[in-house]
Design a protein around this motif. Structure first.
Motif, PDB file in Angstrom:
ATOM      1  N   UNK A  19       0.836  -1.209   0.000  1.00  0.00           N
ATOM      2  CA  UNK A  19       0.000   0.000   0.000  1.00  0.00           C
ATOM      3  C   UNK A  19       0.868   1.255   0.000  1.00  0.00           C
ATOM      4  N   UNK A  20       1.891   1.284   0.846  1.00  0.00           N
ATOM      5  CA  UNK A  20       2.769   2.453   0.908  1.00  0.00           C
ATOM      6  C   UNK A  20       3.517   2.660  -0.411  1.00  0.00           C
ATOM      7  N   UNK A  21       3.952   1.568  -1.022  1.00  0.00           N
ATOM      8  CA  UNK A  21       4.645   1.691  -2.303  1.00  0.00           C
ATOM      9  C   UNK A  21       3.701   2.200  -3.382  1.00  0.00           C
ATOM     10  N   UNK A  22       2.455   1.732  -3.364  1.00  0.00           N
ATOM     11  CA  UNK A  22       1.467   2.210  -4.344  1.00  0.00           C
ATOM     12  C   UNK A  22       1.209   3.701  -4.142  1.00  0.00           C
ATOM     13  N   UNK A  23       1.084   4.132  -2.887  1.00  0.00           N
ATOM     14  CA  UNK A  23       0.914   5.563  -2.606  1.00  0.00           C
ATOM     15  C   UNK A  23       2.114   6.341  -3.148  1.00  0.00           C
ATOM     16  N   UNK A  24       3.316   5.851  -2.882  1.00  0.00           N
ATOM     17  CA  UNK A  24       4.526   6.511  -3.366  1.00  0.00           C
ATOM     18  C   UNK A  24       4.527   6.592  -4.890  1.00  0.00           C
ATOM     19  N   UNK A  25       4.190   5.487  -5.555  1.00  0.00           N
ATOM     20  CA  UNK A  25       4.186   5.459  -7.018  1.00  0.00           C
ATOM     21  C   UNK A  25       3.150   6.432  -7.585  1.00  0.00           C
ATOM     22  N   UNK A  26       1.955   6.460  -6.997  1.00  0.00           N
ATOM     23  CA  UNK A  26       0.932   7.396  -7.473  1.00  0.00           C
ATOM     24  C   UNK A  26       1.359   8.850  -7.265  1.00  0.00           C
ATOM     25  N   UNK A  27       1.911   9.164  -6.103  1.00  0.00           N
ATOM     26  CA  UNK A  27       2.373  10.527  -5.857  1.00  0.00           C
ATOM     27  C   UNK A  27       3.475  10.898  -6.843  1.00  0.00           C
ATOM     28  N   UNK A  28       4.358   9.946  -7.118  1.00  0.00           N
ATOM     29  CA  UNK A  28       5.448  10.168  -8.072  1.00  0.00           C
ATOM     30  C   UNK A  28       4.888  10.435  -9.468  1.00  0.00           C
ATOM     31  N   UNK A  29       3.883   9.675  -9.866  1.00  0.00           N
ATOM     32  CA  UNK A  29       3.304   9.828 -11.198  1.00  0.00           C
ATOM     33  C   UNK A  29       2.448  11.090 -11.322  1.00  0.00           C
ATOM     34  N   UNK A  30       1.752  11.445 -10.248  1.00  0.00           N
ATOM     35  CA  UNK A  30       0.846  12.595 -10.295  1.00  0.00           C
ATOM     36  C   UNK A  30       1.610  13.914 -10.239  1.00  0.00           C
ATOM     37  N   UNK A  31       2.438  14.076  -9.197  1.00  0.00           N
ATOM     38  CA  UNK A  31       3.145  15.346  -9.042  1.00  0.00           C
ATOM     39  C   UNK A  31       4.284  15.162  -8.045  1.00  0.00           C
ATOM     40  N   UNK A  32       5.489  15.376  -8.500  1.00  0.00           N
ATOM     41  CA  UNK A  32       6.676  15.189  -7.659  1.00  0.00           C
ATOM     42  C   UNK A  32       6.677  16.152  -6.470  1.00  0.00           C
TER      43      UNK A  32
END
Length: 171
Positions: A19-32
């Motif tokens: 879950x934490x990795x998915x959150x990190x990946x989404x935040x990375x993809x959406x806006x650094x």
């Protein structure tokens, strides 16, 4: 019985890490920007706390409502240790191998925010220069910072983990 408790906590820790990795990946993809404006930390804290509490609660439930302080704390702590380890490895993969430039951008933006904050607090320019030099020499996503952040999160959760352990233990 202790083995099942640890296995259950490890399983939940793997889910937490995912879950934490998915959150990190989404935040990375959406806006650094979310990595240096605090949104990542704001999202991580309740997720980590929730998984840890659920781990202690579900362990108590699986042990027929009888759990010691040590077992409740172990359930909480093992879940967090495994989960945050996975996300720390994910940070290394993303920011050291996939896109090191993003790590540099996050560090630069963090330095700007730090400088602005220190100037607002009227810190003298020599101390600001020292703080910025430390940030330049030890970037946010350096191996040493990722590892030290991991241990800081583990230490903080060791303290927070005592609360659910006290609540769920057998009276």
């Amino acid at each position: 019985m202790d083995f099942d408790l640890k296995k259950h906590s490890i399983d939940l820790g793997i889910k937490l890490g995912t879950v934490l990795f998915i959150i990190t990946a989404f935040l990375y993809l959406i806006n650094i920007e979310y990595f240096y404006n605090g949104l990542k930390a704001v999202l991580f804290f309740p997720v980590i706390l929730g998984f840890g509490i659920y781990s202690a609660y579900s362990s108590k439930k699986n042990l027929n409502q009888i759990i010691t302080f040590k077992e409740a704390f172990t359930a909480y702590f093992v879940c967090i240790v495994i989960g945050y380890l996975i996300t720390s490895v994910g940070d290394i993969v993303i920011f050291k191998f996939i896109n090191p430039e993003a790590a540099n951008l996050i560090n630069e933006e963090s330095m700007i925010l730090t400088k602005q904050g220190l100037e607002m607090m009227q810190v003298n320019s020599n101390e600001i220069d020292i703080a910025l030099e430390n940030m330049r020499n030890n970037p946010v996503y350096s191996y040493s910072n990722i590892i030290s952040n991991y241990f800081i999160i583990i230490l903080i959760n060791a303290i927070f983990g005592m609360i659910p352990a006290l609540i769920f233990k057998k009276s």
